[in-house]
Scaffold this active site. Structure first.
Site, PDB file in Angstrom:
ATOM      1  N   HIS A 254     -50.274 -14.960  21.756  1.00  0.00           N
ATOM      2  CA  HIS A 254     -49.821 -14.172  20.610  1.00  0.00           C
ATOM      3  C   HIS A 254     -48.614 -13.299  20.935  1.00  0.00           C
ATOM      4  O   HIS A 254     -48.029 -12.672  20.048  1.00  0.00           O
ATOM      5  CB  HIS A 254     -50.983 -13.292  20.100  1.00  0.00           C
ATOM      6  CG  HIS A 254     -51.008 -13.174  18.599  1.00  0.00           C
ATOM      7  ND1 HIS A 254     -49.879 -12.999  17.837  1.00  0.00           N
ATOM      8  CD2 HIS A 254     -52.046 -13.225  17.718  1.00  0.00           C
ATOM      9  CE1 HIS A 254     -50.210 -12.925  16.554  1.00  0.00           C
ATOM     10  NE2 HIS A 254     -51.528 -13.067  16.458  1.00  0.00           N
TER      11      HIS A 254
ATOM     12  N   ASP B 248     -46.882 -16.232  16.460  1.00  0.00           N
ATOM     13  CA  ASP B 248     -47.713 -15.554  15.472  1.00  0.00           C
ATOM     14  C   ASP B 248     -48.599 -16.571  14.757  1.00  0.00           C
ATOM     15  O   ASP B 248     -48.354 -17.773  14.825  1.00  0.00           O
ATOM     16  CB  ASP B 248     -46.832 -14.812  14.465  1.00  0.00           C
ATOM     17  CG  ASP B 248     -46.042 -13.706  15.142  1.00  0.00           C
ATOM     18  OD1 ASP B 248     -46.621 -13.040  16.037  1.00  0.00           O
ATOM     19  OD2 ASP B 248     -44.854 -13.542  14.830  1.00  0.00           O
TER      20      ASP B 248
END
Lengths: 470, 328
Positions: free
Chosen positions: A447, A451
């Site tokens: 992450h 995204d």
């Protein structure tokens, strides 16, 4: 001048290897790049090519011995050449220490009568300072034979020898000396906790766990050192004993297990993992596979589902470069080749062969490559280069019935796709109930650079490619 | 395998390269029918003709400039400078054009050229026929600088130099032209530019040298072995740019004592760079100060025999320096 044959580092996390077979004998002629020694590691078995043409002059590491990467295995040179690099075991049966001890013959003769013992003059050279520190010596105890009583490197070596200290490993760089000492120590040593009083039986099986290699062929220490008992590493203080109340046994951690463990811990620590799951309808793929299986087989290729997933991922990766990228402190490295790793289970662990430039292959090319890599992964015949430089990984956990998973990213990559079991499910298609072969795709991603939306866009494209397969 | 002199090996290398590759040609003063002032090109004019063995005007600038132009245009020139002492008029061409061409053109043009030049003193040549000029050129990234000390290496390295895509300065120890003999393999072989050669294995002192001094250092090492039982290791650098750091350091890690020998003037000579490498990367292995043995800082190698002897490094001076270092 003789050239060293060196144990290479065979893969990113592989730091030691075992000499499984010398393909040449001392005295044999070899040409450049001719395989000279076979080496096996936890991950790969490979043949090391000769670095130069010449004659195999010396073998330092015998078959069955395990040494760290960088250790000199042997030397190659001209016919009749004396082994030059370190010890010249043929020329002078003496390694560094011997000539050094004998050279200052005159001064040492006077040592019994230390009439004018100048000793330490207050100045030591850098190498002497380092050796004194490394061996924890008292400078005043060493007799200097250099000019004005200066302590030379030879004096320290002679002193160490007189004390029966271990051979002076320090003066040569690691690649300059044949493996010895702790390079040979087994990956893990266990000391049997001195038999506790109560349940003798359950603890017993611990004993034979000690790795088989160490004791016998340890000899290839520097040729000069007497073949004295090669104390295979001082027995450490016993580790935490196996619990005596539960019947149990202690297993040695293999190199592969250790490296998997390190890798997983590291990945979980540095990359914030998130996982997204899609369901894919594989009706088209299954139909295509059924229709083409026989034709592929004629060309000697067994068609599995894996190449379909590799193909789709390779396409989608090029459109979603972040999934194929790598986080570094300097910046995000975007990679323009889809080098797709395929996690392959082994009886005692797993390995990830890498299919490089997957975007360049058609389906049959991929199938051929996938089968070849998987087969050689299972037989441990991958080349070091074939387990490196992956940019993305696919793990096919569905083969054991798993529906979906949250795989751990294979560092330094940024995403891994898990493929679940393919099974027929009841689906609503055009408001009618249909039976379709489906599977879950689980994508774990880093992450930091990916995204949720971009991860989903990638998997959606993989899904779309598979569902519209022609 | 035939025994030949250093200069015979050089001639043979050029002969074979001329035969192998039509792009190779030689230019320089008197290289044609006369066979060069040292006879290095003897016989080549008769064999390859005036188109490929080209006598030049008495102008080193133009010899090198022609070589650069020809190399950029696709030929493989070997430019002979009669004595290294005479290379200075061509310095601008070498520094500003040859060494920078590839870099300046962003890799579009390279200069595959060899400049051969006999260097060094001890031949009663006086100020204008005895100079050692290698340190001027080892300062220039973009050049390779090679100095062989044996016939075997001279042939193999010169062939590598001819085939190298970069400008290569090939300095030949002229005192050794006929004094140094050795076995040279028949036919084609190369010695790679870069790696040093361990001329003699030892454990007590490392002696770093090249060219005539490598030859002398090997003799000196034999002398101290016999007279004092000192085992000196001789590292013949062979290529000064790029230099073989690994070989330099590996030997030093073994001995902890370094003697660097060169016949050029001491100050700012090539040995200073070797000393810097040892100080920087070999500090923890140091068992004595790093020593240099070189010519004194006087403007030229004197003509007077006695003064020339004073100037020149010889095996006895090297042996004394080895003994001194071994006893440190």
């Amino acid at each position: 001048m003789a050239t060293n044959i060196i144990m290479p580092q065979l893969g990113e996390s592989v730091v030691e290897g075992t000499v499984s077979e010398w393909l040449k004998k001392v005295g044999d002629t070899v040409s450049e790049y001719e395989p000279i020694v076979r080496v096996s590691t936890d991950k790969v078995d490979t043949e090391i090519p000769s670095p130069v043409a010449g004659v195999l002059l010396a073998i330092y590491v015998q078959e069955g011995s395990t040494v760290n990467a960088g250790v000199v295995l042997g030397e190659i040179g001209a016919q009749g050449e004396q082994v030059a690099t370190l010890s010249a075991p043929t020329a002078a049966p003496a390694n560094a220490p011997a000539p050094m001890a004998s050279a200052p013959a005159a001064p040492s003769a006077s040592s019994p009568a230390p009439a004018v013992d100048k000793g330490y003059t207050g100045h030591v050279t850098p190498v002497v300072a380092r050796m004194i520190a490394e061996h924890g010596l008292d400078v005043n105890a060493i007799k200097g034979t250099g000019r004005d009583g200066r302590i030379t490197k030879k004096d320290v070596l002679a002193y160490l020898e007189s004390k029966g200290a271990p051979a002076p490993a320090s003066s040569l760089a690691p690649w300059e000396q044949p493996g010895s000492g702790d390079l040979f120590k087994p990956a893990v040593e266990y000391e049997l906790p001195s038999a506790p009083s109560a349940p003798v039986a359950p603890v017993a099986p611990v004993a034979p766990v000690a790795p088989p290699t160490p004791s016998a062929p340890v000899a290839p220490v520097a040729p000069s050192t007497p073949p004295a008992p090669v104390a295979p590493v001082a027995p450490p203080t016993p580790p935490a004993p196996v619990s005596s109340s539960i019947p149990s046994e202690l297993l040695a951690i293999t190199g592969m297990r250790r490296s998997i463990a390190d890798h997983m811990v590291q990945s979980k620590r540095i990359a914030p993992h998130a996982t997204t799951i899609f369901e894919v309808d594989l009706g088209q793929v299954v139909a295509h596979r059924d229709a083409n299986k026989a034709a592929f087989a004629k060309q000697g290729v067994k068609l599995t589902f894996t190449p379909y997933f590799v193909w789709a991922c390779a396409r989608a990766l090029l459109n979603h470069p972040m999934l194929n990228a790598r986080w570094t402190d300097e910046g995000i490295v975007v990679q323009h080749a889809a080098n797709i790793g395929m996690a392959t289970a082994l009886p005692d662990g797993l390995i990830v062969p890498v299919l490089k430039n997957a975007q360049d292959y058609n389906l049959i090319g991929l199938a051929r490559k996938v089968n070849d890599l998987a087969e050689r992964a299972r037989t441990r015949q991958l080349l070091p280069d074939e387990v490196r430089d992956g940019t993305f990984t696919i793990t096919n956990h569905g083969v054991s019935g798993s529906l979906f998973a949250t795989p751990i990213i294979n560092q330094p990559q940024s995403a891994i796709l898990g493929v679940g079991a393919i099974e027929k499910r009841v689906k609503v298609v055009n408001d009618a109930i249909a039976i379709r072969p489906c599977a879950y795709l689980s994508l774990s991603f880093d992450h930091r650079l990916i995204d949720g939306a971009s991860a989903d866009a990638f998997v959606a494209e993989v899904k779309q490619l598979l569902e519209s397969w022609q | 395998m035939a025994e030949m002199t250093l200069i015979q090996a050089i001639t043979q290398a050029m002969d074979e390269e001329l035969a192998r590759d039509k792009r190779v040609f030689i230019t320089g003063e008197d290289v044609g029918p006369r066979g060069g002032v040292f006879r290095a090109t003897m016989g080549l004019f008769d064999k390859y003709g005036a188109d490929r063995i080209v006598d030049s005007p008495l102008a080193e600038l133009s010899i090198v400039a022609i070589g650069i132009g020809a190399a950029v245009a696709g030929l493989r020139p070997i430019c002979e400078i009669q004595f290294a002492d005479f290379i200075h008029p061509a310095f601008n061409q070498i520094v500003s054009e040859a060494s920078k061409m590839y870099y300046r053109s962003n890799g579009q043009w390279n200069v595959p050229m060899v400049i051969r030049a006999p260097y060094g003193g001890g031949i009663s040549g006086g100020l204008y026929h005895s100079q050692s000029v290698e340190a001027f050129f080892t300062h220039l990234p973009g050049l390779k600088v090679v100095i062989p000390s044996t016939p075997h290496d001279a042939k193999g390295l010169l062939k590598s130099a001819v085939r190298d895509p970069n400008p290569v300065m090939f300095f030949e120890p002229k005192k050794g032209y006929r004094a140094i003999k050795g076995d040279v393999p028949e036919g084609d072989y190369t010695v790679p530019i870069g790696p040093a050669r361990i001329a003699r294995v030892g454990t007590d002192v490392s002696v770093y040298a090249y060219g005539m001094m490598a030859h002398y250092a090997t003799i000196a090492a034999e002398m101290v072995a016999q007279s004092d039982g000192i085992a000196a290791e001789v590292v013949d650098l062979r290529t000064l740019l790029p230099v073989d750091k690994e070989a330099i350091l590996n030997s030093f890690k073994k001995t902890g004592k370094a003697l660097i020998v060169y016949e050029d003037n001491l100050t700012m000579g090539y040995g200073a760079e070797v000393a810097a490498i040892l100080a920087n990367e070999g500090f923890e292995y140091m068992d004595a100060p790093v020593r240099r043995l070189a010519g004194p800082d006087v403007p030229g190698v004197p003509f007077s025999h006695d003064m020339q002897e004073f100037f020149m490094v010889n095996p006895h001076k090297i042996a004394d320096a080895i003994r001194d270092l071994a006893a440190y």
